[in-house]
Enzyme design. Sequence first.
Site, short mmCIF file in Angstrom:
data_model
loop_
_atom_site.label_atom_id
_atom_site.label_comp_id
_atom_site.label_asym_id
_atom_site.label_seq_id
_atom_site.Cartn_x
_atom_site.Cartn_y
_atom_site.Cartn_z
N CYS A 110 0.85 -1.19 0.02
CA CYS A 110 0.05 -0.03 -0.03
C CYS A 110 0.88 1.30 0.17
O CYS A 110 1.76 1.25 1.08
CB CYS A 110 -0.93 0.07 1.15
SG CYS A 110 -1.73 1.53 1.37
N CYS A 113 0.65 3.44 3.32
CA CYS A 113 1.13 3.17 4.41
C CYS A 113 2.33 3.96 5.00
O CYS A 113 2.91 4.24 3.98
CB CYS A 113 1.23 1.63 4.79
SG CYS A 113 -0.50 0.95 4.89
N HIS A 145 -3.73 0.91 8.12
CA HIS A 145 -4.54 0.46 6.86
C HIS A 145 -5.73 0.04 6.94
O HIS A 145 -6.67 -0.06 6.11
CB HIS A 145 -3.33 -0.43 6.29
CG HIS A 145 -3.97 -0.90 5.05
ND1 HIS A 145 -3.64 -0.31 3.85
CD2 HIS A 145 -4.66 -2.24 4.60
CE1 HIS A 145 -4.11 -1.09 2.74
NE2 HIS A 145 -4.75 -2.21 3.25
N ASN A 156 -14.01 9.09 -0.81
CA ASN A 156 -14.72 8.10 -1.44
C ASN A 156 -14.37 6.82 -0.75
O ASN A 156 -13.13 6.48 -0.41
CB ASN A 156 -14.17 7.99 -2.90
CG ASN A 156 -14.57 9.14 -3.98
OD1 ASN A 156 -15.43 9.65 -3.72
ND2 ASN A 156 -13.53 9.13 -4.92
N HIS A 169 -6.60 1.85 1.70
CA HIS A 169 -5.93 2.44 2.99
C HIS A 169 -7.25 3.75 3.29
O HIS A 169 -7.58 4.41 2.32
CB HIS A 169 -4.73 2.93 2.71
CG HIS A 169 -4.06 3.49 4.11
ND1 HIS A 169 -3.30 3.01 4.56
CD2 HIS A 169 -4.32 4.65 4.69
CE1 HIS A 169 -2.73 3.50 5.87
NE2 HIS A 169 -3.48 4.68 5.78
N HIS A 200 -8.56 7.17 3.34
CA HIS A 200 -8.04 8.29 2.63
C HIS A 200 -9.07 9.04 2.30
O HIS A 200 -10.11 8.59 1.86
CB HIS A 200 -6.86 8.22 1.90
CG HIS A 200 -7.05 7.74 0.39
ND1 HIS A 200 -7.58 6.39 0.41
CD2 HIS A 200 -7.22 8.11 -0.78
CE1 HIS A 200 -7.85 6.15 -0.95
NE2 HIS A 200 -7.58 7.10 -1.77
N GLN A 252 -9.55 13.03 -0.61
CA GLN A 252 -8.84 13.66 -1.52
C GLN A 252 -9.16 15.31 -1.51
O GLN A 252 -10.31 15.41 -1.12
CB GLN A 252 -9.13 13.22 -2.97
CG GLN A 252 -8.80 11.67 -3.34
CD GLN A 252 -8.81 11.42 -4.64
OE1 GLN A 252 -8.37 11.77 -5.71
NE2 GLN A 252 -9.71 10.43 -4.91
#
Length: 353
Positions: A70, A73, A116, A156, A167, A169, A171
């Site tokens: 990933c 991470c 994660h 999303n 992971h 997250h 944007q």
Amino acid sequence: MKKTSTRLADGRELIYYDLRDDSVRAATDRRPLDRTVTTSEIRRDPLLGDSVAIASHRQGRTYHPPADECPLCPSEGDRLSEIPDSSYDVVVFENRFPSLAGDSGRCEVVCFTSDHNASFADLTEEQAGLVLEAWTDRTSELSHLPSVEQVFCFENRGAEIGVTLGHPHGQIYAYPFTTPRTALMLRSAATHKEMTGGENLFDAVLERELAGERVVLEGEHWVAFVPYAAHWPYEVHLYPKRRVPDLLGLDEGARTEFPKVYLELLRRFDRIFGESESPTPYIAAWHQAPFGALEEFDGVVREDFALHLELFTIRRTSGKLKFLAGSESGMNVFINDVPPERAAERLREVASS
């Protein structure tokens, strides 16, 4: 909050946001990366009047890597990622495969936690508050870029949405124009202001929802409700009770209460369809006023816009997704199979506490 800015091996900016003021972020990016090359181009549709980002370089972006590869991470030993340090609280960095770049804007990735296997709903209130601070700081910084007119923070979540990295997250897109959805809101606000002799449309909507049956949860500073004309099967709008145009306008009371309210809302979303179908895929989208001039919207100023977050899932019932088929995709006319009143009732039923 402590903020530390650094550069990745290819020149992209990376920023650590830490809960502890004594955190030291001295790790360097040891990857042999070439400078990032993007091909983003904004093209305007002459019939619809909206804009499309053409970004062919994104075809080569990272796609569903295994957990031990990933890129979000922390780096560990010889396994090097986008984050050079071995741990972090919250990190923001320029997207390696941006939809918008240069004169066409900017795209950033926000990593909510180094864990994660977690999700935003798993964060503590302190961690969620730090994410809010990061969103606010990036909104401020990006608004000063000459190519940026509107800042959009979003998440999303779930493979069903199209997420390519598991992971936790989100944007941030910094657009060089006012987005079509925001423009529609501003035009509606301008029309309402003129027809009512100066009444604010967002205030009127919030007053109506507070008095109705679609409120999901309410605090001293925030209220979450399913809107009267919800487009999606389960859709919730989260508003601060005091109207502000963007994240920078939130007062201390609203900032302090936000983590508790938002985490409760996310945890209820994960319970809508039962434990067997948790976590629920969703999109969480902050709507903020543009930073450019608003002359085209007939008397509306930035302060007339109301910051709010829209949270919705594409799952309409257990095992079934809501697809944007002919009417939605072809004519932008949504058909919702779940009455908003029933959706609000369900979200009240599944209180996480």
